[in-house]
Scaffold this motif. Sequence first.
Motif, PDB file in Angstrom:
ATOM      1  N   GLN A 239       0.810  -1.221   0.000  1.00 19.97           N
ATOM      2  CA  GLN A 239       0.000   0.000   0.000  1.00 19.97           C
ATOM      3  C   GLN A 239       0.847   1.277   0.000  1.00 19.97           C
ATOM      4  O   GLN A 239       0.349   2.362  -0.277  1.00 19.97           O
ATOM      5  N   LEU A 240       2.148   1.136   0.287  1.00 19.20           N
ATOM      6  CA  LEU A 240       3.028   2.313   0.284  1.00 19.20           C
ATOM      7  C   LEU A 240       3.690   2.528  -1.081  1.00 19.20           C
ATOM      8  O   LEU A 240       4.408   3.518  -1.278  1.00 19.20           O
ATOM      9  N   GLU A 241       3.466   1.590  -2.011  1.00 17.99           N
ATOM     10  CA  GLU A 241       4.092   1.645  -3.340  1.00 17.99           C
ATOM     11  C   GLU A 241       4.102   3.037  -3.961  1.00 17.99           C
ATOM     12  O   GLU A 241       5.101   3.464  -4.533  1.00 17.99           O
ATOM     13  N   GLY A 242       2.987   3.737  -3.851  1.00 18.54           N
ATOM     14  CA  GLY A 242       2.868   5.053  -4.478  1.00 18.54           C
ATOM     15  C   GLY A 242       3.954   6.016  -4.041  1.00 18.54           C
ATOM     16  O   GLY A 242       4.320   6.945  -4.780  1.00 18.54           O
ATOM     17  N   PHE A 243       4.461   5.804  -2.825  1.00 17.69           N
ATOM     18  CA  PHE A 243       5.504   6.702  -2.331  1.00 17.69           C
ATOM     19  C   PHE A 243       6.856   6.480  -3.013  1.00 17.69           C
ATOM     20  O   PHE A 243       7.625   7.414  -3.171  1.00 17.69           O
ATOM     21  N   ALA A 258       6.532  17.252   2.500  1.00 18.59           N
ATOM     22  CA  ALA A 258       5.259  17.697   1.916  1.00 18.59           C
ATOM     23  C   ALA A 258       4.086  16.953   2.563  1.00 18.59           C
ATOM     24  O   ALA A 258       3.061  17.561   2.896  1.00 18.59           O
ATOM     25  N   ALA A 259       4.252  15.653   2.771  1.00 15.73           N
ATOM     26  CA  ALA A 259       3.164  14.865   3.378  1.00 15.73           C
ATOM     27  C   ALA A 259       2.902  15.335   4.810  1.00 15.73           C
ATOM     28  O   ALA A 259       1.747  15.463   5.229  1.00 15.73           O
ATOM     29  N   ALA A 260       3.952  15.616   5.554  1.00 13.76           N
ATOM     30  CA  ALA A 260       3.781  16.069   6.941  1.00 13.76           C
ATOM     31  C   ALA A 260       3.024  17.385   6.982  1.00 13.76           C
ATOM     32  O   ALA A 260       2.177  17.615   7.852  1.00 13.76           O
ATOM     33  N   GLU A 261       3.312  18.241   6.018  1.00 16.82           N
ATOM     34  CA  GLU A 261       2.608  19.524   5.942  1.00 16.82           C
ATOM     35  C   GLU A 261       1.125  19.295   5.608  1.00 16.82           C
ATOM     36  O   GLU A 261       0.249  19.894   6.241  1.00 16.82           O
ATOM     37  N   MET A 262       0.875  18.409   4.655  1.00 17.16           N
ATOM     38  CA  MET A 262      -0.531  18.110   4.284  1.00 17.16           C
ATOM     39  C   MET A 262      -1.305  17.509   5.450  1.00 17.16           C
ATOM     40  O   MET A 262      -2.497  17.755   5.603  1.00 17.16           O
ATOM     41  N   LEU A 263      -0.629  16.702   6.238  1.00 13.86           N
ATOM     42  CA  LEU A 263      -1.271  16.064   7.391  1.00 13.86           C
ATOM     43  C   LEU A 263      -1.332  17.011   8.596  1.00 13.86           C
ATOM     44  O   LEU A 263      -1.731  16.618   9.685  1.00 13.86           O
ATOM     45  N   ARG A 283       2.563  17.599  -5.698  1.00 15.68           N
ATOM     46  CA  ARG A 283       1.786  17.757  -4.456  1.00 15.68           C
ATOM     47  C   ARG A 283       0.380  17.177  -4.620  1.00 15.68           C
ATOM     48  O   ARG A 283      -0.140  16.520  -3.720  1.00 15.68           O
ATOM     49  N   LYS A 284      -0.184  17.451  -5.789  1.00 16.92           N
ATOM     50  CA  LYS A 284      -1.537  16.920  -6.058  1.00 16.92           C
ATOM     51  C   LYS A 284      -1.523  15.399  -6.052  1.00 16.92           C
ATOM     52  O   LYS A 284      -2.407  14.753  -5.498  1.00 16.92           O
ATOM     53  N   ASN A 285      -0.509  14.848  -6.690  1.00 25.96           N
ATOM     54  CA  ASN A 285      -0.338  13.397  -6.733  1.00 25.96           C
ATOM     55  C   ASN A 285      -0.224  12.835  -5.307  1.00 25.96           C
ATOM     56  O   ASN A 285      -0.865  11.845  -4.957  1.00 25.96           O
ATOM     57  N   GLN A 288      -3.456  12.910  -3.410  1.00 24.13           N
ATOM     58  CA  GLN A 288      -4.286  11.802  -3.900  1.00 24.13           C
ATOM     59  C   GLN A 288      -3.908  10.495  -3.190  1.00 24.13           C
ATOM     60  O   GLN A 288      -4.771   9.774  -2.688  1.00 24.13           O
ATOM     61  N   ILE A 289      -2.620  10.229  -3.118  1.00 21.56           N
ATOM     62  CA  ILE A 289      -2.140   9.012  -2.434  1.00 21.56           C
ATOM     63  C   ILE A 289      -2.610   9.019  -0.983  1.00 21.56           C
ATOM     64  O   ILE A 289      -3.127   8.018  -0.479  1.00 21.56           O
ATOM     65  N   LEU A 290      -2.453  10.150  -0.332  1.00 18.38           N
ATOM     66  CA  LEU A 290      -2.804  10.238   1.094  1.00 18.38           C
ATOM     67  C   LEU A 290      -4.305  10.079   1.316  1.00 18.38           C
ATOM     68  O   LEU A 290      -4.730   9.491   2.313  1.00 18.38           O
TER      69      LEU A 290
END
Lengths: 296, 296
Positions: A239-243, A258-263, A283-285, A288-290
């Motif tokens: 499930q982490l593949e996208g990263f 970037a993920a930490a900021e989004m979260l 960032r959009k991508n 989407q993953i998150l």
Amino acid sequence: MFSGLSAFPLTPLNENSIDEKAFSNLVSRLAAAGVDSIGALGSTGSYAYLTREERCSAAKIAVDSAQGTPVMVGIGALRTRDVLLLAEDAQSAGANAVLLAPVSYQKLTQDEVFKLYEQVTRTLSVPLCVYDNPGTTHFEFTDELHSRIASLPSVASIKIPGVPSDPDEAKARVERLRALIPSTVSIGVSGDAFGATGLNAGCDAWYSVIGGLFPRTCLAITRAAQEKDATRAEAEAQQLEGFWSMFRQFGSLRVVAAAAEMLELTKGSSLPLPIRPIPENARKNLQQILSVLNLG
Amino acid sequence: MFSGLSAFPLTPLNENSIDEKAFSNLVSRLAAAGVDSIGALGSTGSYAYLTREERCSAAKIAVDSAQGTPVMVGIGALRTRDVLLLAEDAQSAGANAVLLAPVSYQKLTQDEVFKLYEQVTRTLSVPLCVYDNPGTTHFEFTDELHSRIASLPSVASIKIPGVPSDPDEAKARVERLRALIPSTVSIGVSGDAFGATGLNAGCDAWYSVIGGLFPRTCLAITRAAQEKDATRAEAEAQQLEGFWSMFRQFGSLRVVAAAAEMLELTKGSSLPLPIRPIPENARKNLQQILSVLNLG
């Protein structure tokens, strides 16, 4: 403390300072999730970009916020004299271990790096983890050098940069290194895309950047591997593949920041200039993953 | 000041401090020999290993000892905030120019490096030389990036890492880059083994490590090339041949530091640990080279 999941949090920062509250929260969150250890001031913790004072303060915050979870602190620097001071600071802050990478500007020889570890371990009262990360240090350890360093007192673990993606080759890689080092020295895999494969191949630990953000998800992978359920570990990792493709393209630091900021775990980019955030389409991508995954 | 011989001296140092007297003497010696400019705190000047205070002090000593010869000061650092402070310090010390390499720990993108130069040049009141040295920074400039950066205000020169050893290919390389940058921006060759070939190929300057030790010899090479006597330039350079294989094997810093010690220009190794002196057999080889040649 050199087995299981070792989670490496970001150091939230801006151009002026470290966001101490955000850092403390990140560390507490890892401890609450039950990670086996916390790696403060790793590469993703931007150790190389901080002053001695900032690193000292971050080490204290990490120890204070870890609620008893063992904390390893990065002490790498270009110059041995600085490494020695940083080792002192980390120990004074209460670190349970230190992590040392042979950071370079002038290309270092195998012997220079051996002597660096020899000199540093002579002064330590806590265990040391060897940090092998050619992508940032531009130093390539030979297995012979790993063997020599692993025999030094205080050396407790080796953080290797990755393993081959083929499970049998990965196992052979880990066994080859294992045969050259004392049985008391553990091997930990880093390079998050190799986490499950590394653990399944017999690595004792996963030194994980993504674990600094999603400790529950990474603990599930780690526990599956520790229970010898390789299939479940790989499935959980799936499930982490996208990263991983984003990590390859932008580097794990930029993506995790970037993920930490989004979260909303951090404010702002947490990247020290000249390093800059990932572009808007990425960032959009990532968003989407998150949004699709239920990571934690 | 961005043409002819730019000599880059060592910064004589030990684990505690800079040997200010030895550094001042090295700089005065270059000025007395008549070099066209002096590059303080280049890679051989160990800029990456020094504190801000040490760099500030070295910049002042260089300017004070240069007897009017223009001085360029290295301001590279991992973090932009440090580069900006170092630029201020260098200018306050009276530097006539600054030299900036995109030092990296996390791999940098072309755009991040462009923005670094953009941000730094906005604050400068002296010219800047772009320092392209992938061997230490692990950053590869594309020619497109060189073109963008060279168009920024304050950019006056590019220090390229070397040229092809074939004279025609070297000329083609220099012409290719020249076509992409403003005519006001000079091109200087470094990588001492390429000095004569680079000058003969049309480089305006030789940014020279060996010139920091043997300014008279390197001036003879430079003047021959400037007088379009390529054959004499190559012949003069021939006598330095013995150094290049040692440079390749041990890195120029270790070799030049050993030579400076043998010539009693410095005391001790001048190498910041973990970097260590060349081995004993190499020292004997170097001693032999120095005793045969009449360098100055």
